[in-house]
Design a protein around this motif. Structure first.
Motif, PDB file in Angstrom:
ATOM      1  N   ALA A 182       0.792  -1.215  -0.046  1.00 46.42           N
ATOM      2  CA  ALA A 182       0.027  -0.138  -0.053  1.00 46.42           C
ATOM      3  C   ALA A 182       0.744   1.254  -0.104  1.00 46.42           C
ATOM      4  O   ALA A 182       0.221   2.360   0.029  1.00 46.42           O
ATOM      5  N   GLU A 183       2.139   1.115  -0.027  1.00 46.28           N
ATOM      6  CA  GLU A 183       3.002   2.117  -0.092  1.00 46.28           C
ATOM      7  C   GLU A 183       4.288   1.862  -0.865  1.00 46.28           C
ATOM      8  O   GLU A 183       3.935   1.095  -1.704  1.00 46.28           O
ATOM      9  N   ALA A 184       4.980   3.175  -1.218  1.00 44.08           N
ATOM     10  CA  ALA A 184       5.921   2.999  -2.277  1.00 44.08           C
ATOM     11  C   ALA A 184       6.602   1.593  -2.691  1.00 44.08           C
ATOM     12  O   ALA A 184       6.964   0.884  -1.659  1.00 44.08           O
ATOM     13  N   LEU A 185       6.759   1.268  -4.016  1.00 40.00           N
ATOM     14  CA  LEU A 185       7.563   0.014  -4.180  1.00 40.00           C
ATOM     15  C   LEU A 185       8.802   0.445  -5.075  1.00 40.00           C
ATOM     16  O   LEU A 185       8.659   1.340  -5.980  1.00 40.00           O
ATOM     17  N   ASP A 186       9.933   0.124  -4.586  1.00 39.49           N
ATOM     18  CA  ASP A 186      11.160   0.170  -5.129  1.00 39.49           C
ATOM     19  C   ASP A 186      11.437  -1.293  -5.871  1.00 39.49           C
ATOM     20  O   ASP A 186      12.065  -1.998  -5.303  1.00 39.49           O
ATOM     21  N   PRO A 187      11.270  -1.380  -7.070  1.00 41.82           N
ATOM     22  CA  PRO A 187      11.414  -2.603  -7.807  1.00 41.82           C
ATOM     23  C   PRO A 187      12.847  -3.224  -8.047  1.00 41.82           C
ATOM     24  O   PRO A 187      13.063  -4.531  -7.418  1.00 41.82           O
ATOM     25  N   TRP A 188      13.704  -2.352  -7.889  1.00 48.01           N
ATOM     26  CA  TRP A 188      15.158  -2.823  -7.931  1.00 48.01           C
ATOM     27  C   TRP A 188      15.687  -3.288  -6.729  1.00 48.01           C
ATOM     28  O   TRP A 188      16.293  -4.059  -6.382  1.00 48.01           O
ATOM     29  N   HIS A 189      15.273  -2.680  -5.510  1.00 49.19           N
ATOM     30  CA  HIS A 189      15.567  -2.958  -4.208  1.00 49.19           C
ATOM     31  C   HIS A 189      14.715  -4.320  -4.088  1.00 49.19           C
ATOM     32  O   HIS A 189      15.587  -5.322  -3.372  1.00 49.19           O
ATOM     33  N   MET A 237      -3.848   7.896  -9.620  1.00 52.04           N
ATOM     34  CA  MET A 237      -4.843   6.770  -9.797  1.00 52.04           C
ATOM     35  C   MET A 237      -4.895   6.144  -8.264  1.00 52.04           C
ATOM     36  O   MET A 237      -4.060   6.199  -7.432  1.00 52.04           O
ATOM     37  N   MET A 238      -6.016   5.635  -8.182  1.00 54.10           N
ATOM     38  CA  MET A 238      -6.388   4.576  -6.987  1.00 54.10           C
ATOM     39  C   MET A 238      -6.359   3.131  -7.459  1.00 54.10           C
ATOM     40  O   MET A 238      -7.161   2.923  -8.197  1.00 54.10           O
ATOM     41  N   LEU A 239      -5.688   2.482  -6.587  1.00 55.85           N
ATOM     42  CA  LEU A 239      -5.783   0.903  -7.163  1.00 55.85           C
ATOM     43  C   LEU A 239      -6.571   0.173  -6.092  1.00 55.85           C
ATOM     44  O   LEU A 239      -6.004   0.268  -5.059  1.00 55.85           O
ATOM     45  N   GLU A 240      -7.721  -0.480  -6.391  1.00 54.66           N
ATOM     46  CA  GLU A 240      -8.303  -1.359  -5.556  1.00 54.66           C
ATOM     47  C   GLU A 240      -8.102  -2.716  -5.413  1.00 54.66           C
ATOM     48  O   GLU A 240      -7.775  -2.913  -6.707  1.00 54.66           O
ATOM     49  N   HIS A 241      -8.216  -3.455  -4.702  1.00 58.93           N
ATOM     50  CA  HIS A 241      -8.050  -5.023  -4.894  1.00 58.93           C
ATOM     51  C   HIS A 241      -9.020  -5.601  -4.215  1.00 58.93           C
ATOM     52  O   HIS A 241      -9.630  -5.114  -3.217  1.00 58.93           O
ATOM     53  N   TYR A 242      -8.907  -7.037  -4.248  1.00 55.93           N
ATOM     54  CA  TYR A 242      -9.997  -7.855  -3.315  1.00 55.93           C
ATOM     55  C   TYR A 242      -8.871  -8.842  -2.582  1.00 55.93           C
ATOM     56  O   TYR A 242      -8.271  -9.655  -2.927  1.00 55.93           O
ATOM     57  N   PRO A 243      -8.590  -8.363  -1.544  1.00 56.32           N
ATOM     58  CA  PRO A 243      -7.618  -9.031  -0.448  1.00 56.32           C
ATOM     59  C   PRO A 243      -8.018 -10.524  -0.312  1.00 56.32           C
ATOM     60  O   PRO A 243      -9.025 -10.896  -0.141  1.00 56.32           O
ATOM     61  N   SER A 244      -6.773 -11.401  -0.260  1.00 57.03           N
ATOM     62  CA  SER A 244      -6.807 -12.677  -0.207  1.00 57.03           C
ATOM     63  C   SER A 244      -7.123 -13.165  -1.689  1.00 57.03           C
ATOM     64  O   SER A 244      -6.496 -14.072  -2.045  1.00 57.03           O
ATOM     65  N   MET A 245      -8.414 -12.977  -2.442  1.00 59.07           N
ATOM     66  CA  MET A 245      -8.496 -13.538  -3.679  1.00 59.07           C
ATOM     67  C   MET A 245      -7.223 -12.945  -4.621  1.00 59.07           C
ATOM     68  O   MET A 245      -6.845 -13.949  -5.459  1.00 59.07           O
ATOM     69  N   THR A 246      -6.830 -11.855  -4.420  1.00 56.49           N
ATOM     70  CA  THR A 246      -5.736 -11.229  -4.953  1.00 56.49           C
ATOM     71  C   THR A 246      -4.587 -12.373  -5.100  1.00 56.49           C
ATOM     72  O   THR A 246      -4.129 -12.870  -5.929  1.00 56.49           O
ATOM     73  N   GLU A 247      -4.077 -12.670  -3.883  1.00 51.60           N
ATOM     74  CA  GLU A 247      -3.080 -13.400  -3.456  1.00 51.60           C
ATOM     75  C   GLU A 247      -3.309 -14.896  -4.181  1.00 51.60           C
ATOM     76  O   GLU A 247      -2.176 -15.736  -4.710  1.00 51.60           O
ATOM     77  N   ARG A 249       1.337  -2.936  -6.435  1.00 53.66           N
ATOM     78  CA  ARG A 249       0.802  -1.809  -5.561  1.00 53.66           C
ATOM     79  C   ARG A 249      -0.603  -1.579  -5.516  1.00 53.66           C
ATOM     80  O   ARG A 249      -1.362  -2.122  -6.405  1.00 53.66           O
ATOM     81  N   VAL A 250      -1.035  -1.397  -4.514  1.00 53.75           N
ATOM     82  CA  VAL A 250      -2.568  -0.769  -4.124  1.00 53.75           C
ATOM     83  C   VAL A 250      -2.395   0.649  -3.558  1.00 53.75           C
ATOM     84  O   VAL A 250      -1.832   1.043  -3.121  1.00 53.75           O
ATOM     85  N   GLY A 251      -3.909   1.215  -3.609  1.00 55.34           N
ATOM     86  CA  GLY A 251      -3.823   2.573  -2.844  1.00 55.34           C
ATOM     87  C   GLY A 251      -3.619   3.677  -3.895  1.00 55.34           C
ATOM     88  O   GLY A 251      -3.965   3.408  -5.239  1.00 55.34           O
ATOM     89  N   ASN A 252      -3.111   4.718  -3.373  1.00 58.30           N
ATOM     90  CA  ASN A 252      -2.864   5.876  -4.230  1.00 58.30           C
ATOM     91  C   ASN A 252      -1.482   6.104  -4.857  1.00 58.30           C
ATOM     92  O   ASN A 252      -0.777   5.806  -4.189  1.00 58.30           O
ATOM     93  N   ILE A 253      -1.494   6.281  -6.348  1.00 56.89           N
ATOM     94  CA  ILE A 253      -0.273   6.210  -6.978  1.00 56.89           C
ATOM     95  C   ILE A 253      -0.443   7.307  -8.013  1.00 56.89           C
ATOM     96  O   ILE A 253      -1.416   7.935  -8.281  1.00 56.89           O
ATOM     97  N   ARG A 254       0.901   7.706  -8.233  1.00 57.71           N
ATOM     98  CA  ARG A 254       1.107   9.062  -8.964  1.00 57.71           C
ATOM     99  C   ARG A 254       1.846   8.624 -10.407  1.00 57.71           C
ATOM    100  O   ARG A 254       2.831   7.501 -10.127  1.00 57.71           O
ATOM    101  N   PRO A 255       1.831   9.317 -11.385  1.00 56.58           N
ATOM    102  CA  PRO A 255       2.586   9.023 -12.577  1.00 56.58           C
ATOM    103  C   PRO A 255       4.125   8.906 -11.926  1.00 56.58           C
ATOM    104  O   PRO A 255       4.598   9.797 -11.164  1.00 56.58           O
ATOM    105  N   GLN A 256       4.582   8.117 -12.672  1.00 50.30           N
ATOM    106  CA  GLN A 256       6.107   7.627 -12.478  1.00 50.30           C
ATOM    107  C   GLN A 256       6.477   6.720 -11.327  1.00 50.30           C
ATOM    108  O   GLN A 256       7.523   6.127 -11.099  1.00 50.30           O
ATOM    109  N   ASP A 257       5.444   6.655 -10.438  1.00 53.14           N
ATOM    110  CA  ASP A 257       5.384   5.406  -9.621  1.00 53.14           C
ATOM    111  C   ASP A 257       5.359   3.891 -10.044  1.00 53.14           C
ATOM    112  O   ASP A 257       4.601   3.655 -11.065  1.00 53.14           O
ATOM    113  N   PRO A 258       6.168   2.939  -9.666  1.00 49.14           N
ATOM    114  CA  PRO A 258       5.923   1.550 -10.293  1.00 49.14           C
ATOM    115  C   PRO A 258       4.676   1.046  -9.485  1.00 49.14           C
ATOM    116  O   PRO A 258       4.507   1.231  -8.547  1.00 49.14           O
TER     117      PRO A 258
END
Lengths: 150, 77
Positions: free
Chosen positions: A7-14, A52-62, A86-95
């Motif tokens: 639900a927070e920032a994702l650093d893919p390379w890390h 962007m706001m990303l919603e999901h269906y917890p548990s079914m997603t996994e 990612r889920v939640g609020n996302i801005r352009p350029q966010d992975p």
């Protein structure tokens, strides 16, 4: 296999580095790592998008992601897979999403990574709502086919 | 015993609620669950359904204790 929803920032390379560090048994065995990173654009369907706001269906997603990764593992010779979304609020350029596949050979790594990415886009229960620069918001009805028209 | 119903994304906004609970009496398939929970609302054409977090067709059987979810086409990744 690891599947993570953030639900927070994702650093893919890390994420890739950290996952590899946790997998000493992979050392010397893999000859190919194939990585897909999906990043938020600031445009879609001809409109400027500011968030962007990303919603999901917890548990079914996994559950669905696990199934997709298992299917890839039964079709190709895969050593390890990492999927982070990612889920939640996302801005352009966010992975938004990371798919990484480790295999002995590039063919399996490329093919499994692409399969997981495409299957995730059509089967994992995530939904995007776009906030446009005009102030309006709208649900994305369907993903684009992902390939530029020539 | 009852059946739990969940809605997501644009469908949740349309119905103005995220979940329902319906009696299992007289219910045999997913479509019946929608009817019981939304008697005055036609099931939108492109809606997907899941029972206990597995995708199913609208005529799939449902029993008490199940969790039935309705949602629009997915757009992740």
């Amino acid at each position: 296999m690891a599947i993570k929803i953030y639900a927070e920032a994702l650093d893919p390379w890390h994420e890739i580095q950290a996952y590899q560090a946790e997998m000493p048994q992979l050392a010397g065995r893999y000859g190919a790592t194939s990585v897909f990173i999906g990043t938020m654009r600031d445009f879609n369907e001809g409109d400027e998008v500011k968030g962007m706001m990303l919603e999901h269906y917890p548990s079914m997603t996994e559950k669905q992601l696990e199934k997709i990764v298992e299917q890839a593992g039964s079709r190709w010779q895969v050593l390890e897979t990492l999927v982070v979304h990612r889920v939640g609020n996302i801005r352009p350029q966010d992975p938004i999403v990371l798919v990484a596949v480790w295999a002995s050979h590039r063919g399996d790594a490329f093919d499994a990574c692409r399969y997981i990415t495409e299957a995730l886009k059509s089967r994992a229960p995530f939904w995007k709502k776009e906030m446009l620069s005009s102030g309006e918001s709208r649900w994305v009805n369907k993903n684009t086919d992902g390939y530029r028209k020539s | 015993m009852s059946i739990k119903v969940r809605y997501f994304a644009s469908l949740k906004e349309l119905l103005q609620r995220a979940d329902d609970e319906v009696s299992a009496e007289g219910i045999s398939c997913v479509r019946d669950v929608w009817q019981a929970a939304n008697p005055h609302q036609t099931l939108p054409e492109n809606v997907l359904a899941a029972v206990n977090m597995e995708y199913v067709e609208l005529d799939a059987p449902v029993q008490e204790g199940d969790i039935v979810a309705f949602f629009p086409p997915v757009t992740g990744g």
